[in-house]
Structures are given as structure tokens and as C-alpha cells.
Enzyme design. Structure first.
Site, mmCIF file in Angstrom:
data_model
loop_
_atom_site.group_PDB
_atom_site.id
_atom_site.type_symbol
_atom_site.label_atom_id
_atom_site.label_comp_id
_atom_site.label_asym_id
_atom_site.label_seq_id
_atom_site.Cartn_x
_atom_site.Cartn_y
_atom_site.Cartn_z
ATOM 1 C CG ASP A 248 33.258 -9.348 126.101
ATOM 2 O OD1 ASP A 248 32.780 -9.705 125.017
ATOM 3 O OD2 ASP A 248 34.474 -9.302 126.323
ATOM 4 C CG ASP A 405 37.106 -17.530 121.690
ATOM 5 O OD1 ASP A 405 37.257 -16.379 121.264
ATOM 6 O OD2 ASP A 405 36.061 -17.922 122.240
#
Length: 550
Positions: A248, A405
Site C-alpha cells: 500500500d 472491498d
């Protein structure tokens, strides 16, 4: 044309896919790369590499429109040094089921067909072996290592093309994984993405003939063994389960790009600073050395920033592709934009910039939700305008990953909501025995009236080639993957699924592969903090009889 004793390598870039990795691999081996700019460059080449990526029809159309088709046919007919990669192999055949009515180069008899077998995830994405069918100096130092494949369509053996077959690989039956006749050679796998083994194969092609190692020997089939169309026994190679390292990436408060990791997507320490776990390129290179099968970059601030102006992230990709010779995926901001000057950029424009910077696959997150909501409102009618459809057409569905997600929403009865509801072994706060998985956008901060299985299935229909399945409830918990979620989505789609969120120890990886048949598993924080080593995960999987690349 030569530089010292080394020939200049000519790269046939027809404008689709990631050729930067091929270029970087050639340079790493000490050779100079020259691009094909005009048709005559093909006929002037000493060694020509065609790294085909995308769809068969788009590739042949581009070759024709650029005037490359006839010079390429002349070059091949003259038996001059040629290496085709992936689509660069498939275009040697007469045609492809992917693009009916579009003629290939016709050098090899036969048509390319889609993978078809019950329960087979398509595309084939990952590391598989090859079974040698003929001797070749190309594979002189090959030691049965696994090589990286990513494709939906494949060539199969016949009596008419048998003399061309150099290697075969098993995936729902044998397919042709390498061909050679004279100086013309091609492979279905990607040597530039196959680590050390792939670089060795590429080096063997680039070396002058007199400097090539001695050919490998191929065993004669035992009497009485049933033979395939190639005249050899079944190859019996196996696709490995993939271990993916995820980074990330976002700017910290000083404006530097750092690798971070959040708990339920909160990436700040208690003092307010962005959690800094290292520099993106350095970490990616480390994971390549440690045996990661793929590396994924998620630009977690791209939903606020115009990605084509995000030069630091593009530079991360460019630099990583010089050090990392396994597949690179980039996610974050893959959608259409209008910049401050009023100029419009399609999602295809954004994806193209990422591919040119070194990405092999792009991951679409929040935009996929919007695309599917619109698709469902139209009664599941395609219009060809969505980011998924456009990118899949040009670059192939294997290049499009959908990042989902979801979060759990508990219900007392399946009839409470019009979504795909499952019974759960982990009851809700009020004893609810059922749940559904709500899709979210904007980094998990906003929910949508759409469930994860419906989203995944619709994205497959639109042309996506892979699902990256996260879980907000599991993120940062180190308690293991959400097996119920993964099983549900695996049952809903026929494309590969990457399990993500929740890994805390090696046993969680064997658990997810055994319980769900996921094709890959991804982790971030435990690798960044060295709580679990990638090598330890793979050794554990091997001990439990799960196929991995070592």
C-alpha cells in the site's frame, strides 16, 4: 548493426501491454534495445523480439495499420532470429477463436482456442512447468523451474504442427508452451516475468549461435505409454499456488511515497503520522529476491489525485520494473478523469500510462462498483464503454484485476435483503446466523447496495480476468482469511481469485488453499514487518502437498 560483440536487439512494440519489462530484461543482460519505428526496421533487425500482449484481433489490426505485417512475414519467411512472447506465439498460427475472421501470420498450422475444462479457472494465471518435446539451446540450462503464464487462449498439438512443438504444459489438458523451427522460436510464458529461469532463457536466445550452450537431451517415451497429439506422453505439469506481496503506497506528511499498512484501512499511528514501513522500490526488490510470485502496488490516495499527474507513483513502477522480474500489478485511480484544464482522459488512457510505466496488470476498485451498478441497471447489457470492457479489449482480460472491498452485514433471515446471503459459522452481535457481504468504495468508507458475489460475477461478464478479494472485517487482524467469503465468490465466478486480508501465519495460507481453492493469496503487513517470511510460507505449503514455486 552491432555494439562491440553484442547485437542490437530490435523490439517490436505495437502499442499494447507492458514492454518495459522486456526492455529492462534485455538491458539487464547487457544488450542494447532498439524500437521498431518504421516497417523497414523489422527487416534491418539482427534479432527481433515480439512481446505480444492483449487480444489477438487488436494485435493483428495494429500490425496491419502500422505497416508492420508484411515486413514481419518476410522476416519470418527468411528464417531470421525471432522470439515471440505470449501473443507473439499465438499470432504465428492461422487464427484465433478470440477474434473470429481475423487471420494470423499463418506460419504454423492450427487455430488458437479458449481454455475449456470443468472447474478450470480461466485465464490461466501463474507459475507452471514445461515438458520439453525437442532439444533446443534455448533451454540448455533449464532445470525444470516453473515459468510465468497469463493467458485465456492456447495452441494445441496436431499432426500438422507437430514438427514445431518445442514444449508442452498441462492446464486442463496439454497445450503448446513453446515452438521452434530454425531460428524462429516463441513461448507462451513470459521469460521477462519468470525470474532467474526466464532471464536465462532470454539470454540463450540473445547469445550468438556459436556461444549458445549445448542442447538439452529429451527422453524417449517408454513403450506402451499413451501418447498425445505431439507424439509424447502427457506433460503432467502443475500450476502453482501464488504468494503475492502487496504494498500500500501513499504520500506521508513530508510528501515522500512510503509503504504503509492500516488496520481496517486506518494508516496513521497513534501520534498522527502515516505509518512508514519502507520505500516502495526497495521493498518490491526485496520480495522479488525472497521469492514472491507477484508484487502488487496499491496507490491508496489515487481516488483523490489525478493519476497521470502522480509522477512519483509512475516512477515507482518504472524503477521497480528494472529490479523486479515477476509480474507487477498497480491499483488506484483506474477510472476516467477530467483534469484542471478540462482535458478528458478515459480509464483506458490511465491504464495505458500505467502499462507503459511497467505494470503487467491493473487493479480496478471503486470504479468497478460504479460500472457494475450501471451494467445491472441496463439489464446486464454491455455497451463497450466501461473501463473493464475497454481495457480488456485492448490488453486482454488477463490484464484486468477487480479489487473488491466488502464488509459483513448480518441478517436474521435470507429473505431480509435482495442479496446473496450465506449461513455463517460466526454469528452476529445479536445471534444472527446469516450474512451478506456489502461492497464498499473510497477505501472502505462508503457502502453500496451491492454484494461481493454479484459484483465479481458481473465483472467477469464484462471481461475482467481476476478478482482480488479483500475483507474489511479481517484487514489487520492476523486471524486468517475469511473463508466463507472466498468460498462464496469462488462459486460465483470462473476466473482466478486472490485471497486477501487477515493472514497472520503460514498456516493461514495452507488453510485458504485447502478450504477454498483460491488460486493465490496476498499479504502485506506480516511480510513488511518480517513476522512471516515468504520462504517460510512456501516451505510450509510444500510440506502440506500444495504446489508452489520454490
Amino acid at each position: 548493426m552491432t555494439t562491440g560483440t553484442l547485437p542490437i536487439v530490435t523490439l517490436l512494440d505495437y502499442g499494447a501491454g507492458n514492454v518495459r519489462s522486456v526492455r529492462n530484461a534485455i538491458r539487464k543482460l547487457g544488450y542494447t534495445v532498439q524500437e521498431v519505428v518504421e516497417p523497414a526496421d523489422i527487416l534491418r533487425a539482427e534479432k527481433l523480439i515480439f512481446p505480444g500482449v492483449g487480444s489477438f484481433g487488436a494485435a493483428m489490426e495494429s500490425l496491419q495499420n502500422r505497416g508492420f505485417l508484411e515486413p514481419l512475414r518476410q522476416y519470418l519467411a527468411a528464417d531470421r532470429p525471432y522470439l515471440g512472447i505470449c501473443l507473439g506465439l499465438q499470432t504465428l498460427f492461422e487464427g484465433s477463436e478470440e477474434s473470429p475472421g481475423v487471420a494470423g501470420l499463418g506460419l504454423i498450422k492450427g487455430h488458437i482456442e479458449r481454455f475449456r475444462a470443468p472447474g478450470l479457472a480461466v485465464p490461466q494465471i501463474g507459475w507452471n512447468g514445461i515438458a520439453m518435446r525437442q532439444p533446443s539451446s534455448l533451454f540448455a540450462d533449464y532445470r525444470e523451474e516453473k515459468l510465468y503464464f497469463v493467458h485465456t487462449y492456447r495452441a494445441t498439438a496436431s499432426q500438422e504442427n507437430r514438427a514445431w512443438i518445442l514444449a508442452e504444459t498441462a492446464y486442463g489438458g496439454d497445450f503448446i508452451s513453446a515452438v521452434q523451427r530454425g531460428k524462429v522460436v516463441a513461448c507462451q510464458f513470459h521469460p521477462e516475468k519468470s525470474g532467474r529461469a526466464g532471464l536465462n532463457i532470454l539470454r540463450n536466445f540473445l547469445q550468438e549461435p556459436q556461444a549458445r550452450p549445448r542442447p538439452v537431451s529429451v527422453a524417449t517415451p517408454a513403450p506402451g505409454v499413451s501418447l498425445g497429439a505431439s507424439g509424447f506422453p502427457p506433460s503432467r505439469t502443475r500450476l502453482a499456488k501464488r504468494i503475492i506481496a502487496c504494498l500500500d503506497v501513499r504520500s506521508n506528511d513530508q510528501g515522500d511515497l512510503v509503504v504503509t499498512k492500516g488496520d481496517q484501512y486506518d494508516v496513521r499511528e497513534s501520534g498522527g503520522e502515516v505509518r512508514n514501513l519502507g520505500k516502495p522500490v526497495e521493498l518490491a526488490a526485496r520480495y522479488f529476491r525472497e521469492g514472491a510470485d507477484e508484487v502488487t502496488f496499491l496507490n491508496i490516495t489515487a481516488f483523490r489525485d489525478f493519476p497521470l499527474e502522480d509522477q512519483p507513483m509512475l516512477e515507482v513502477l518504472e524503477r521497480a520494473s528494472e529490479e523486479v522480474f515477476v509480474p507487477l500489478t498497480i491499483g488506484g485511480g483506474i477510472r476516467e478523469f477530467t483534469d484542471a484544464n478540462g482535458r478528458f482522459y478515459s480509464a483506458l488512457d490511465v491504464a495505458a500510462r500505467y502499462f507503459r510505466a511497467g505494470a503487467d496488470k491493473i487493479s480496478i476498485g471503486s470504479d468497478a462498483v460504479a460500472v457494475v451498478e450501471d451494467y445491472l441497471r441496463r439489464g446486464r447489457r454491455k455497451d463497450g464503454k466501461s473501463s473493464i470492457e475497454q481495457i480488456a479489449y485492448v490488453y486482454g482480460n488477463q490484464a484486468v484485476v477487480i479489487s473488491i472491498d466488502p464488509r459483513r452485514v448480518y441478517v436474521k433471515s435470507p429473505d431480509e435483503v435482495p442479496h446473496r446471503v450465506i449461513p455463517t459459522a460466526f454469528p452476529g452481535p445479536n445471534g444472527e446466523e446469516y450474512c451478506w457481504y456489502q461492497c464498499t468504495v473510497k477505501g472502505g468508507r462508503e457502502g453500496r447496495d451491492l454484494d461481493a458475489a454479484t459484483l465479481a460475477a458481473a465483472c467477469e461478464e464484462l471481461g475482467a480476468g481476476e478478482i482480488l478479494l479483500n475483507c474489511i472485517d479481517k484487514d489487520g487482524t492476523n486471524s486468517g482469511f475469511d473463508l466463507e467469503l472466498i468460498k462464496m465468490v469462488k462459486e460465483a465466478v470462473g476466473i482466478p481469485v486472490i485471497a486477501s486480508s487477515g493472514a497472520g501465519r503460514s498456516e493461514h495460507f495452507s488453510e485458504v488453499f485447502t478450504a477454498t481453492n483460491a488460486e493465490a493469496a496476498l499479504a502485506a503487513g506480516i511480510f513488511h514487518r518480517r513476522e512471516v517470511e515468504i520462504s517460510a510460507v512456501k516451505e510450509h505449503l510444500q510440506r502440506h502437498g500444495i504446489e508452489v514455486r520454490l
